[in-house]
Scaffold this active site. Structure first.
Site, short mmCIF file in Angstrom:
data_model
loop_
_atom_site.label_atom_id
_atom_site.label_comp_id
_atom_site.label_asym_id
_atom_site.label_seq_id
_atom_site.Cartn_x
_atom_site.Cartn_y
_atom_site.Cartn_z
N GLU A 135 8.24 4.48 -15.11
CA GLU A 135 6.98 4.58 -15.21
C GLU A 135 6.46 3.23 -14.57
O GLU A 135 6.05 2.43 -15.29
CB GLU A 135 6.32 5.01 -16.68
CG GLU A 135 4.80 5.53 -16.67
CD GLU A 135 3.85 4.15 -16.46
OE1 GLU A 135 3.50 3.55 -15.35
OE2 GLU A 135 3.20 3.86 -17.60
N GLU A 144 0.77 -3.83 -8.64
CA GLU A 144 1.73 -4.56 -9.61
C GLU A 144 3.21 -4.45 -8.78
O GLU A 144 3.93 -4.96 -9.05
CB GLU A 144 2.01 -3.72 -10.76
CG GLU A 144 0.74 -3.90 -11.80
CD GLU A 144 1.16 -3.13 -13.41
OE1 GLU A 144 2.50 -2.98 -13.44
OE2 GLU A 144 0.29 -2.93 -13.84
#
Length: 372
Positions: A135, A144
């Site tokens: 994930e 990110e």
């Protein structure tokens, strides 16, 4: 792994590259807390999609070797073990690895799941894997930059014919109506009025003229209020047109070099209801379709699109247009988008959008935002 804005400190190096230790401190430390894992686990659209993707495709996991990249609490590794995986390597960079081991032991999967504390870039495995599950998604999909590590894991550890879970991803943009942009503009104007009062007081009390800093302060406040996207929970009734997928990724084929190069795409957005367009709403979906050699029996899609039942923890990103863009129902917005990693922190994003109402003169706009 979308997170609330401000959880990561900005890094500012001249070359845009953070030292490994600083990057670790600013990015990974948040994931070492159970409250953070709880936030993700209780997002049942997220957790349920992964559960269904694994347990409804037991044949693709039974007897296989699985790698869970960024296992966190260990929940995805446990799903894989429940589906009959022969071995699961659950890799976690933070001290959450200790909690994952505890959870694995308590659920009696220690004979299948091996929790490894370390980064994908630094660890080694004794064998190739058949499935990589992770994930890795952030706000607007790519915030990110964790996908880099997942792709590296694929190139380093996956056996020929292996499958990625998820296997595909798409990014969407749609015009929306919202009053939030006007409120942000009001807040910006209020901030500037407060600055004017402040420099007047400094001059009166201390005989120091701060007016030379007015333009830098204005840029700073405009960047914060008007050129930074915002997490939001958009209701479908706010959409002025359907979401347009402007980029898609096959996670079995995309390279780190392609990801680092950013996005450059031209596309069109339909305006079904009359504007004005106060903002553009961005979201993503991921699909669990397996691979050509091992296709999923029951494909599953996890979407973060506007939903009347409420948003996932990723929400959507609103990119405000101040002033708004006027357009009639049936209009077409011709758009060119750029998405790049920020120089001051490669885990954050910079978005540029050139948009024009087709057939409307003087309607071209150049818009820029940061995703914090």
């Amino acid at each position: 792994m979308g997170r609330s804005a401000g959880e990561e400190a900005r890094l500012s190096n001249l070359d845009g590259k953070a030292p490994e230790s600083t990057d670790f401190a600013n990015y990974f430390c948040t994931y070492a807390y159970l409250y953070h894992q709880k936030d993700m686990l209780e997002d049942h659209k997220r957790t349920g999609a992964y559960y269904n993707a694994v347990l409804q495709n037991r044949r693709q996991f039974h007897g296989k070797v699985v790698l869970d990249v960024g296992t966190g609490s260990g929940i995805l590794a446990i799903f894989a073990a429940k589906a009959g995986a022969r071995k699961v390597y659950a890799v976690e960079a933070t001290d959450m690895a200790k909690q994952a081991r505890t959870l694995v032991e308590a659920n009696k999967f220690s004979d299948v799941i091996e929790v490894i504390q370390g980064t994908i870039e630094s660890i080694e495995l004794p064998e190739k894997v058949d499935v990589i599950i992770s994930e890795w998604m952030g706000y607007f999909l790519l915030r990110e930059s964790m996908l880099d590590s997942v792709v590296l894991a694929r190139d380093k550890f996956m056996a020929p014919g292996g499958a990625m879970y998820p296997s595909h991803a798409r990014m969407f943009l749609a015009p929306i109506h919202t009053e939030a942009g006007a409120r942000r503009n009001t807040d910006f104007q209020g901030s500037m009025e407060g600055w004017a009062e402040f420099i007047g007081e400094m001059s009166a009390y201390y005989q120091v003229d701060l007016s030379c800093l007015s333009e830098p302060f204005r840029r700073e406040q405009r960047d914060y209020y008007l050129q930074t996207s915002q997490w939001c929970d958009v209701h479908p009734s706010q959409l002025l047109g359907p979401g347009t997928p402007f980029v898609s990724y096959d996670l079995g084929k995309v390279t780190v070099e392609e990801l680092k190069a950013g996005i450059r795409e031209n596309f069109e957005m339909a305006v079904v209801e009359a504007g004005p367009v106060n903002a553009f709403c961005g979201w993503f979906d991921v699909q669990f379709r397996g691979s050509d050699a091992s296709p999923a029996d029951s494909p599953v899609t996890l979407t973060t699109a506007p939903d009347p039942t409420g948003a996932t923890h990723w929400g959507q990103q609103s990119f405000y247009c101040v002033p708004p863009i006027d357009c009639a129902a049936g209009a077409t917005l011709k758009a060119a988008i750029k998405v790049d990693r920020r120089r001051d922190n490669h885990r954050l994003l910079a978005v540029e959008l050139a948009v024009k109402v087709e057939g409307q003169s003087g309607g071209a706009r150049e818009l820029k935002w940061n995703i914090e």
